[in-house]
Design a protein around this motif. Structure first.
Motif, PDB file in Angstrom:
ATOM      1  N   HIS A 221       0.722  -1.090  -0.028  1.00  0.00           N
ATOM      2  CA  HIS A 221       0.001  -0.168  -0.205  1.00  0.00           C
ATOM      3  C   HIS A 221       0.730   1.291  -0.034  1.00  0.00           C
ATOM      4  O   HIS A 221       0.366   2.011  -0.681  1.00  0.00           O
ATOM      5  CB  HIS A 221      -0.821  -0.090   1.147  1.00  0.00           C
ATOM      6  CG  HIS A 221      -2.069  -0.997   1.090  1.00  0.00           C
ATOM      7  ND1 HIS A 221      -1.996  -2.320   1.243  1.00  0.00           N
ATOM      8  CD2 HIS A 221      -3.176  -0.918   0.993  1.00  0.00           C
ATOM      9  CE1 HIS A 221      -3.252  -2.833   1.187  1.00  0.00           C
ATOM     10  NE2 HIS A 221      -4.094  -2.069   0.851  1.00  0.00           N
ATOM     11  N   HIS A 222       2.010   1.257   0.799  1.00  0.00           N
ATOM     12  CA  HIS A 222       2.882   2.448   0.924  1.00  0.00           C
ATOM     13  C   HIS A 222       3.357   2.628  -0.507  1.00  0.00           C
ATOM     14  O   HIS A 222       3.460   3.953  -1.086  1.00  0.00           O
ATOM     15  CB  HIS A 222       3.980   1.989   1.810  1.00  0.00           C
ATOM     16  CG  HIS A 222       5.251   3.000   1.779  1.00  0.00           C
ATOM     17  ND1 HIS A 222       5.353   3.909   2.924  1.00  0.00           N
ATOM     18  CD2 HIS A 222       6.253   3.523   0.810  1.00  0.00           C
ATOM     19  CE1 HIS A 222       6.018   4.976   2.581  1.00  0.00           C
ATOM     20  NE2 HIS A 222       6.945   4.500   1.485  1.00  0.00           N
ATOM     21  N   GLU A 223       3.931   1.611  -1.110  1.00  0.00           N
ATOM     22  CA  GLU A 223       4.618   1.706  -2.656  1.00  0.00           C
ATOM     23  C   GLU A 223       3.615   2.284  -3.634  1.00  0.00           C
ATOM     24  O   GLU A 223       3.948   3.301  -4.401  1.00  0.00           O
ATOM     25  CB  GLU A 223       5.327   0.407  -2.945  1.00  0.00           C
ATOM     26  CG  GLU A 223       6.540   0.147  -2.235  1.00  0.00           C
ATOM     27  CD  GLU A 223       7.356   1.385  -1.689  1.00  0.00           C
ATOM     28  OE1 GLU A 223       7.633   2.195  -2.665  1.00  0.00           O
ATOM     29  OE2 GLU A 223       7.881   1.283  -0.525  1.00  0.00           O
ATOM     30  N   LEU A 224       2.395   1.786  -3.551  1.00  0.00           N
ATOM     31  CA  LEU A 224       1.397   2.169  -4.534  1.00  0.00           C
ATOM     32  C   LEU A 224       1.209   3.715  -4.375  1.00  0.00           C
ATOM     33  O   LEU A 224       0.685   4.418  -5.309  1.00  0.00           O
ATOM     34  CB  LEU A 224      -0.016   1.295  -4.853  1.00  0.00           C
ATOM     35  CG  LEU A 224       0.504  -0.275  -5.194  1.00  0.00           C
ATOM     36  CD1 LEU A 224      -0.800  -0.787  -5.530  1.00  0.00           C
ATOM     37  CD2 LEU A 224       1.586  -0.136  -6.223  1.00  0.00           C
ATOM     38  N   GLY A 225       1.315   4.179  -3.094  1.00  0.00           N
ATOM     39  CA  GLY A 225       1.002   5.803  -2.915  1.00  0.00           C
ATOM     40  C   GLY A 225       1.867   6.421  -3.641  1.00  0.00           C
ATOM     41  O   GLY A 225       1.320   7.226  -4.152  1.00  0.00           O
ATOM     42  N   HIS A 226       3.315   6.121  -3.829  1.00  0.00           N
ATOM     43  CA  HIS A 226       4.116   6.755  -4.603  1.00  0.00           C
ATOM     44  C   HIS A 226       3.711   6.499  -6.062  1.00  0.00           C
ATOM     45  O   HIS A 226       3.727   7.578  -6.504  1.00  0.00           O
ATOM     46  CB  HIS A 226       5.507   6.356  -4.562  1.00  0.00           C
ATOM     47  CG  HIS A 226       6.280   6.384  -2.999  1.00  0.00           C
ATOM     48  ND1 HIS A 226       6.422   7.646  -2.684  1.00  0.00           N
ATOM     49  CD2 HIS A 226       6.642   5.510  -2.144  1.00  0.00           C
ATOM     50  CE1 HIS A 226       7.265   7.507  -1.468  1.00  0.00           C
ATOM     51  NE2 HIS A 226       7.342   6.171  -1.195  1.00  0.00           N
ATOM     52  N   VAL A 227       3.297   5.555  -6.341  1.00  0.00           N
ATOM     53  CA  VAL A 227       3.081   5.259  -7.876  1.00  0.00           C
ATOM     54  C   VAL A 227       1.596   6.040  -8.104  1.00  0.00           C
ATOM     55  O   VAL A 227       1.603   6.480  -9.180  1.00  0.00           O
ATOM     56  CB  VAL A 227       2.768   3.447  -8.045  1.00  0.00           C
ATOM     57  CG1 VAL A 227       2.127   3.515  -9.444  1.00  0.00           C
ATOM     58  CG2 VAL A 227       3.960   3.060  -7.854  1.00  0.00           C
TER      59      VAL A 227
ATOM     60  N   HIS B 277       5.181  12.919  -0.355  1.00  0.00           N
ATOM     61  CA  HIS B 277       5.227  11.552  -1.181  1.00  0.00           C
ATOM     62  C   HIS B 277       5.196  10.498  -0.449  1.00  0.00           C
ATOM     63  O   HIS B 277       4.516   9.390  -0.508  1.00  0.00           O
ATOM     64  CB  HIS B 277       6.518  11.804  -2.049  1.00  0.00           C
ATOM     65  CG  HIS B 277       6.295  11.281  -3.673  1.00  0.00           C
ATOM     66  ND1 HIS B 277       5.942   9.947  -3.841  1.00  0.00           N
ATOM     67  CD2 HIS B 277       6.500  11.910  -4.751  1.00  0.00           C
ATOM     68  CE1 HIS B 277       5.743  10.303  -5.319  1.00  0.00           C
ATOM     69  NE2 HIS B 277       6.055  11.234  -5.660  1.00  0.00           N
ATOM     70  N   GLU B 278       5.918  10.404   0.900  1.00  0.00           N
ATOM     71  CA  GLU B 278       6.007   9.334   1.469  1.00  0.00           C
ATOM     72  C   GLU B 278       4.535   9.174   2.316  1.00  0.00           C
ATOM     73  O   GLU B 278       4.093   7.949   2.744  1.00  0.00           O
ATOM     74  CB  GLU B 278       7.093   9.308   2.700  1.00  0.00           C
ATOM     75  CG  GLU B 278       8.406   9.534   2.247  1.00  0.00           C
ATOM     76  CD  GLU B 278       8.890   8.254   1.378  1.00  0.00           C
ATOM     77  OE1 GLU B 278       8.003   7.200   1.791  1.00  0.00           O
ATOM     78  OE2 GLU B 278       9.652   8.380   0.670  1.00  0.00           O
ATOM     79  N   GLY B 279       3.879  10.142   2.534  1.00  0.00           N
ATOM     80  CA  GLY B 279       2.963  10.325   3.279  1.00  0.00           C
ATOM     81  C   GLY B 279       1.399   9.748   2.761  1.00  0.00           C
ATOM     82  O   GLY B 279       0.726   9.297   3.557  1.00  0.00           O
TER      83      GLY B 279
ATOM     84  N   ASP C  52      11.992  12.674   6.291  1.00  0.00           N
ATOM     85  CA  ASP C  52      10.967  12.890   5.307  1.00  0.00           C
ATOM     86  C   ASP C  52       9.789  11.742   5.984  1.00  0.00           C
ATOM     87  O   ASP C  52       8.545  12.266   5.887  1.00  0.00           O
ATOM     88  CB  ASP C  52      11.314  12.224   4.005  1.00  0.00           C
ATOM     89  CG  ASP C  52      12.099  13.177   3.233  1.00  0.00           C
ATOM     90  OD1 ASP C  52      12.345  14.214   3.759  1.00  0.00           O
ATOM     91  OD2 ASP C  52      12.568  12.634   2.321  1.00  0.00           O
ATOM     92  N   TYR C  53      10.419  10.514   6.515  1.00  0.00           N
ATOM     93  CA  TYR C  53       9.259   9.772   7.229  1.00  0.00           C
ATOM     94  C   TYR C  53       8.556  10.307   8.290  1.00  0.00           C
ATOM     95  O   TYR C  53       7.474   9.829   8.717  1.00  0.00           O
ATOM     96  CB  TYR C  53       9.800   8.441   7.170  1.00  0.00           C
ATOM     97  CG  TYR C  53      10.609   7.544   5.916  1.00  0.00           C
ATOM     98  CD1 TYR C  53       9.465   7.140   5.120  1.00  0.00           C
ATOM     99  CD2 TYR C  53      11.796   7.943   5.794  1.00  0.00           C
ATOM    100  CE1 TYR C  53       9.959   6.557   3.816  1.00  0.00           C
ATOM    101  CE2 TYR C  53      12.280   7.097   4.434  1.00  0.00           C
ATOM    102  CZ  TYR C  53      11.539   6.601   3.647  1.00  0.00           C
ATOM    103  OH  TYR C  53      11.842   5.984   2.545  1.00  0.00           O
ATOM    104  N   ALA C  54       9.350  11.108   9.081  1.00  0.00           N
ATOM    105  CA  ALA C  54       8.761  11.414  10.349  1.00  0.00           C
ATOM    106  C   ALA C  54       7.846  12.355  10.155  1.00  0.00           C
ATOM    107  O   ALA C  54       6.717  12.599  10.443  1.00  0.00           O
ATOM    108  CB  ALA C  54      10.002  11.975  11.248  1.00  0.00           C
TER     109      ALA C  54
HETATM  110 ZN    ZN Z   1       8.269   5.459   0.222  1.00  0.00          ZN
END
Ligand code: ZN
Ligand code: X8Z
Length: 604
Positions: free
Chosen positions: A364-370, A394-396, A510-512
């Motif tokens: 689910h995370h990677e498809l968010g980027h996609v 983008h990470e969010g 970025d992730y935080a």
């Molecule tokens: Zn990511």
């Protein structure tokens, strides 16, 4: 070459009498954009090949392609022309100013005034990525030549740390997972210098200053922001850490440590998330018998249910989604990533999906980027601005959809969790605190951010890396190395074992920030769009949620991220929503922590 000359004519073209700076900027940007899209596609293709077919020839090709790309983005004439146009910023369109600023930031990574340094950096990054991606873990002794009789991959390491109750096995595997730091250390020593040299050439305080600049912030402003996250979460983290430590001590039949907890006790190589402690919400049993393909399809279905298009055929044809098949000898990068190959619709993901809950959420995370890539690859967004509102956005997105995919009403609607299973809401909140958020903030905003800040901004000497790394782990995570000798061993580099330190440098914060944004967006979606409890809500199938998200994604980086966030949520960046989400847990944890110690659990 002719085109480059045209782009960067020594006498700025706008100086001609009667020319309109907007027109000059338009011509410059059109040319830049068309070249940029082509250059980045070539570099991406080479990087993709090197990450999916690790070896000397793909590594060499990646180095060459990235050097060519750098020569373009850092070209002296381009920098000169961009600066000249920016000097007239009041006469330009706001979008043109944003484009020019993004061109300058990109040039900051590769200034042509330091070609040897830029090229050396790229070559060393490529070499180091190949060392990392080609690394085979070994749980037993290695032969004299370093070869391993029974090589293991990252999934194997993660399984043992998640499942094993045997502390000596855990220690062996944890230590095996840190061996990779040894061959990576000398490369990071080189890169620390080269990355700083490149960034300082363009006037940034350090490489960390360069990455912070894309948020419109200085290094110190970034650190202050992230320290605020740690402060805001500290009471909850303290209570959660105590709760988790007691559970782990009971699990291993050990006394509760008085101070920091040994790293090998945690279900993750870096103790960055603590899965498997809440049995009521353990989804792994429900994935038994499912195929890895169905996991990725589930993730796609979440997005399409909200009105996003199905993934383009190229995604399925060219992605590399599953572990290397038995019998194949190729090596591939082990860390999940998403790729925007051509600035258009060629989108891919590199993963090693297995049928378990970890990969369910990562998909689910990677498809968010996609879906971010696909949404902003449209005529209204020039290639230079086909990026997230900032990197954290983008990470969010994928993090947000992972959070939504973990909600019980969704899991039950989709039959992933049987409808008859009753989940206590406190247990669900506890699992999410352990697995996604509360445990993660001290790691991301604390250990990783401060280490990278000190590494670049303070030029932390290599002989201090190991001690500082563990001092930060002790301070923020309350995690200790298995033994004190690790701190002084000059060969070790435990920080180097975290893939981002090597190949996504100076930006783990970025992730935080993404985590904080995620709760702001989630609260807005749950309360304002769905009108549901943020702890028990279901985005699936809701087109209004899809339209809300698309409204953010489609803009790419055409607007300031602060404006985008404020417009979407009515609020500036703030931990308020995240703190509010977990507030009910604080009292519960404090009460639990006063009870007698839990019994040793024998089952998995
Ligand atoms: Zn990511
Ligand atoms: O690296 C990732 C993603 C790819 S952008 C899988 N994450 C961080 C990590 O694994 O350390 C997601 C959350 C944190």
């Amino acid at each position: 070459m002719l085109l480059l000359l045209a782009l960067g004519a020594a006498t700025p073209v706008y100086a001609a009498a009667g020319t309109d700076p907007k027109e000059e900027a338009k011509a410059f940007l059109e040319l830049y954009n068309s070249l940029y899209a082509g250059q980045s596609t070539v570099a991406n293709e080479a990087s993709w090949a090197a990450s999916t077919q690790v070896g000397p020839s793909t590594e060499g090709a990646r180095t060459a392609a990235n050097q060519a790309y750098a020569a373009f983005v850092g070209d002296a004439a381009i920098i000169r022309q961009t600066r000249a146009l920016l000097a007239l910023r009041t006469e330009l369109l706001p979008l043109q100013v944003r484009e020019l600023e993004s061109i300058l930031l990109r040039a900051g990574d590769a200034p042509a005034t330091l070609p040897e340094v830029v090229n050396a950096r790229i070559a060393e990054e490529s070499r180091l990525a190949a060392v990392q991606d080609g690394y085979v873990f070994c749980f037993g002794p290695r032969g004299a030549d370093g070869a391993c009789a029974d090589g293991k991959d990252a999934n194997d390491v993660d399984h043992v740390l998640l499942e094993s109750r045997d502390l000596s096995e855990r220690l062996r595997v944890w230590e095996a997972s840190k061996e990779i730091g040894v061959p990576l250390k000398s490369g990071l020593v080189t890169l620390q210098k080269l990355r700083n040299q490149v960034a300082r050439e363009m006037g940034y305080s350090s490489f960390f200053g360069l990455t912070s600049a894309s948020y419109g912030m200085s290094s110190d402003e970034m650190i202050t922001l992230l320290d605020g996250f740690n402060t805001d979460m500290a009471p909850l983290y303290g209570a959660l850490h105590t709760w988790a430590t007691r559970q782990l001590a009971a699990r291993y039949g050990q006394p509760v440590p008085a101070g920091p907890v040994p790293a090998q006790w945690y279900p993750n190589r870096w103790a960055q998330e603590w899965s498997g402690l809440v049995t009521a919400t353990d989804l792994d049993p429900y994935f038994v018998g499912r195929t890895p393909e169905s996991i990725v399809k589930d993730a796609e279905s979440f997005y399409t249910s909200m009105g996003f298009e199905p993934l383009p055929p190229v995604f399925w044809e060219k992605s590399d989604l599953y572990p290397v098949a038995a019998g194949q000898t190729r090596l591939k990068n082990a860390h999940a990533s998403a790729w925007h190959m051509d600035m258009q619709k060629d989108v891919r993901s590199l993963m090693s999906v297995e049928a378990d809950s970890q990969w369910f959420f990562t998909s689910h995370h990677e498809l968010g980027h996609v879906y971010y890539y696909l949404s902003y690859a449209r005529p209204g967004v020039p290639p230079t601005l086909r990026e997230g509102a900032n990197r954290a956005f983008h990470e969010g997105v994928g993090e947000l959809i992972s959070l939504a995919a973990g909600q019980v009403p969704y899991l039950q609607q989709r039959g992933i969790l049987p409808a008859k299973v009753k989940i206590d809401p406190t247990q669900a909140m506890l699992a999410s605190a352990l697995e996604q958020t509360v445990a993660f903030i001290p790691w991301s905003a604390g250990v990783m951010t401060h280490f990278e800040y000190e590494l670049y901004e303070k030029d932390l000497p290599p002989e201090q890396w190991q001690a500082r790394w563990w001092a930060l782990a002790g301070q923020y995570q309350k995690v200790a190395p298995p033994d004190a000798a690790r701190l002084t061993d000059p060969n070790l580099c435990d920080a180097c074992t975290k893939t981002h330190i090597v190949d996504d440098p100076g930006q783990y914060y970025d992730y935080a920030i993404a985590t904080v944004i995620k709760y702001q967006l989630h609260e807005h979606i749950a309360t304002k769009i769905l009108k549901q409890d943020p702890h028990m809500c279901n985005y699936y199938g809701n087109k209004e949620v899809g339209a809300f998200l698309r409204g953010i994604l489609e803009q790419g980086a055409t607007r300031d991220w602060r404006e985008v966030l404020k417009e979407a949520t009515g609020e500036d960046l703030s931990t308020r929503a995240m703190v509010a989400y977990f507030a009910p847990l604080q009292g519960w944890l404090e009460k639990e922590n006063k009870k007698p110690l839990p019994k040793v659990s024998k089952s998995r």
